[in-house]
Write a protein that holds these residues in place. Structure first.
Motif, PDB file in Angstrom:
ATOM      1  N   GLU A  65       4.594  -1.273   7.962  1.00 42.62           N
ATOM      2  CA  GLU A  65       5.013  -0.101   8.723  1.00 42.62           C
ATOM      3  C   GLU A  65       5.692   0.961   7.868  1.00 42.62           C
ATOM      4  OE1 GLU A  65       7.238  -0.966  12.244  1.00 42.62           O
ATOM      5  OE2 GLU A  65       5.859  -2.540  12.908  1.00 42.62           O
ATOM      6  N   TYR A  66       6.357   0.546   6.789  1.00 43.07           N
ATOM      7  CA  TYR A  66       7.183   1.495   6.045  1.00 43.07           C
ATOM      8  C   TYR A  66       6.869   1.571   4.554  1.00 43.07           C
ATOM      9  CZ  TYR A  66      10.018   1.323  10.281  1.00 43.07           C
ATOM     10  OH  TYR A  66      10.444   1.391  11.584  1.00 43.07           O
ATOM     11  N   ILE A  71      15.847  -1.727   6.231  1.00 43.43           N
ATOM     12  CA  ILE A  71      14.656  -1.246   5.532  1.00 43.43           C
ATOM     13  C   ILE A  71      14.969   0.142   4.993  1.00 43.43           C
ATOM     14  CG2 ILE A  71      12.201  -0.717   5.717  1.00 43.43           C
ATOM     15  CD1 ILE A  71      12.197  -2.541   8.237  1.00 43.43           C
ATOM     16  N   ILE A 101      13.760  -4.046   1.230  1.00 45.40           N
ATOM     17  CA  ILE A 101      14.051  -4.807   2.445  1.00 45.40           C
ATOM     18  C   ILE A 101      15.145  -5.816   2.117  1.00 45.40           C
ATOM     19  CG2 ILE A 101      13.102  -6.342   4.214  1.00 45.40           C
ATOM     20  CD1 ILE A 101      10.300  -5.193   3.408  1.00 45.40           C
ATOM     21  N   SER A 111      17.578  -3.469  12.078  1.00 40.96           N
ATOM     22  CA  SER A 111      17.286  -4.262  13.271  1.00 40.96           C
ATOM     23  C   SER A 111      18.078  -5.549  13.230  1.00 40.96           C
ATOM     24  CB  SER A 111      15.785  -4.572  13.367  1.00 40.96           C
ATOM     25  OG  SER A 111      15.379  -5.428  12.320  1.00 40.96           O
ATOM     26  N   ARG A 125       5.478  -7.331   7.996  1.00 37.34           N
ATOM     27  CA  ARG A 125       5.405  -6.265   9.009  1.00 37.34           C
ATOM     28  C   ARG A 125       6.152  -5.022   8.535  1.00 37.34           C
ATOM     29  NH1 ARG A 125       7.473  -6.524  15.346  1.00 37.34           N
ATOM     30  NH2 ARG A 125       7.250  -4.287  15.737  1.00 37.34           N
ATOM     31  N   ALA A 126       7.339  -5.213   7.969  1.00 39.21           N
ATOM     32  CA  ALA A 126       8.118  -4.070   7.487  1.00 39.21           C
ATOM     33  C   ALA A 126       7.382  -3.337   6.373  1.00 39.21           C
ATOM     34  CB  ALA A 126       9.488  -4.548   7.005  1.00 39.21           C
ATOM     35  N   ARG A 153      15.384   2.017   8.882  1.00 40.65           N
ATOM     36  CA  ARG A 153      15.470   1.149  10.055  1.00 40.65           C
ATOM     37  C   ARG A 153      16.498   0.053   9.814  1.00 40.65           C
ATOM     38  NH1 ARG A 153      10.573  -1.242  13.777  1.00 40.65           N
ATOM     39  NH2 ARG A 153      11.842  -2.563  15.127  1.00 40.65           N
ATOM     40  N   PHE A 188      13.350  -8.586  15.302  1.00 38.80           N
ATOM     41  CA  PHE A 188      13.003  -7.298  14.715  1.00 38.80           C
ATOM     42  C   PHE A 188      13.028  -6.160  15.726  1.00 38.80           C
ATOM     43  CE2 PHE A 188       9.886  -4.338  12.702  1.00 38.80           C
ATOM     44  CZ  PHE A 188      10.543  -4.165  11.497  1.00 38.80           C
TER      45      PHE A 188
END
Length: 256
Positions: free
Chosen positions: A35-36, A252, A143, A233, A31-32, A231, A238
C-alpha cells in the motif's frame, strides 16, 4: 544481571515467543509495503533482526532480506534456522543499527518487536532512523512497531508469569516492570527458570529498558531523519487506530 540478550536468554528466545504469530505480522508487513512502498519491492533491510523471525518468513516469500543485529547469539540462531529451513535469500550481519553502513540501498526497511524502543535517548533514536534512511531507496518505506505512550501510561506494566513446556521439563518466565515517566522508559525485569525433574537447574535474569513513544514525538523524530509518517495503526490489528488500550502500535513512514 546478565548482558542484554545474553546466551541463556537468546537460546530460550524462540521458545519464549513461540505463541507470537510472526506469520500474521509478516502478512501486515507485506500489506504495508504493497500500500505504501515501492512497486515492485524486492529487497528488505531488517534492523535488529534477532533470530530472524520476520526475516526468514519474508525471504521464503521471495524477498531478499538482510538482517543486522548486535547479539552474536541471536545471529547464530538466525543463520542456523536459515540453513535448516532453506529460507531463500536471507543474510545476517553483526552490527549496531545506530551506525551500520552496508554500502547499498534497499526497497524497504524494518525495525520490528520494539527495536526502536531499545534506543533510549534521542540521539540513539535519530541515529537508528538515519541508518534506516541511509539504506532506503527514494520512495521506499520504513515499517516499525513501538510501545504506544498513551496505552503504556494507562495500562502500566504488570507482573506476569509464563510456562513453556520443553521435552525435558519446562521454562518458567516471570516478568515485572516499572515506569520512569519523565524519561519515557519502561523497565521490564525478566527471570527465567529452567525446570527439570522438579528442580531449578538454571536461572537467568535480564533487565530490559524500552522507551515508549507518542505520535507527535514520532513525527518530529521521523521528519528530522528524512521520513514522514503516513500511517499508525494498532498492532497487529491493522484496521484499528491505536488508543489508550493499545500497547503496541505499527508505524509506516515514507522517505520525505
Amino acid at each position: 544481571m546478565n548482558d542484554l540478550f545474553g546466551t541463556g536468554y537468546s537460546n530460550s528466545y524462540d521458545l519464549l515467543y513461540s505463541d507470537k504469530d510472526y506469520g500474521v505480522e509478516c502478512d501486515l508487513i507485506v500489506r504495508a509495503i504493497g500500500e505504501y512502498g515501492l512497486n515492485p519491492t524486492r529487497s528488505i533491510l531488517d534492523l535488529g533482526c534477532g533470530t530472524g523471525n520476520h526475516a526468514l518468513p519474508l525471504a521464503r516469500r521471495g524477498y531478499e532480506v538482510v538482517g543486522i543485529d548486535r547479539s552474536e547469539q541471536m545471529l547464530a540462531l538466525a543463520r542456523t534456522k536459515a540453513r535448516d529451513l532453506n529460507a531463500g535469500k536471507a543474510d545476517f550481519n553483526s552490527g549496531d543499527i545506530r551506525s551500520a553502513d552496508l554500502g547499498r540501498k534497499f526497497d524497504a526497511t524494518l525495525m520490528m518487536f520494539a527495536v526502536l524502543g531499545y534506543q533510549l535517548y534521542n540521539e540513539d533514536v535519530l541515529s537508528a532512523l538515519r541508518t534506516a534512511r541511509q539504506h532506503i531507496r527514494p520512495g521506499g518505506v520504513l515499517i516499525f512497531d513501538v510501545w504506544y505512550g498513551p496505552a503504556v501510561l494507562n495500562l502500566k506494566p504488570s507482573e506476569r508469569a509464563k510456562v513453556i513446556p520443553i521435552p525435558d521439563g519446562q521454562i518458567l518466565r516471570f516478568a515485572d516492570g516499572n515506569l520512569n515517566i519523565s524519561d519515557q522508559i519502561c523497565t521490564v525485569n525478566y527471570r527465567l527458570w529452567r525446570i527439570k525433574d522438579d528442580r531449578v537447574i538454571t536461572r537467568i535474569e535480564e533487565s530490559h529498558q524500552v522507551r515508549y513513544f507518542f505520535p507527535r514525538e514520532l513525527d518530529l523524530l521521523l521528519e528530522s531523519s528524512g521520513f514522514r509518517r503516513v500511517r499508525t495503526s494498532a498492532f497487529p490489528e491493522f484496521e484499528r487506530e491505536p488508543d489508550e488500550t493499545t500497547w503496541n502500535a505499527l508505524v509506516i513512514a515514507q522517505t520525505a
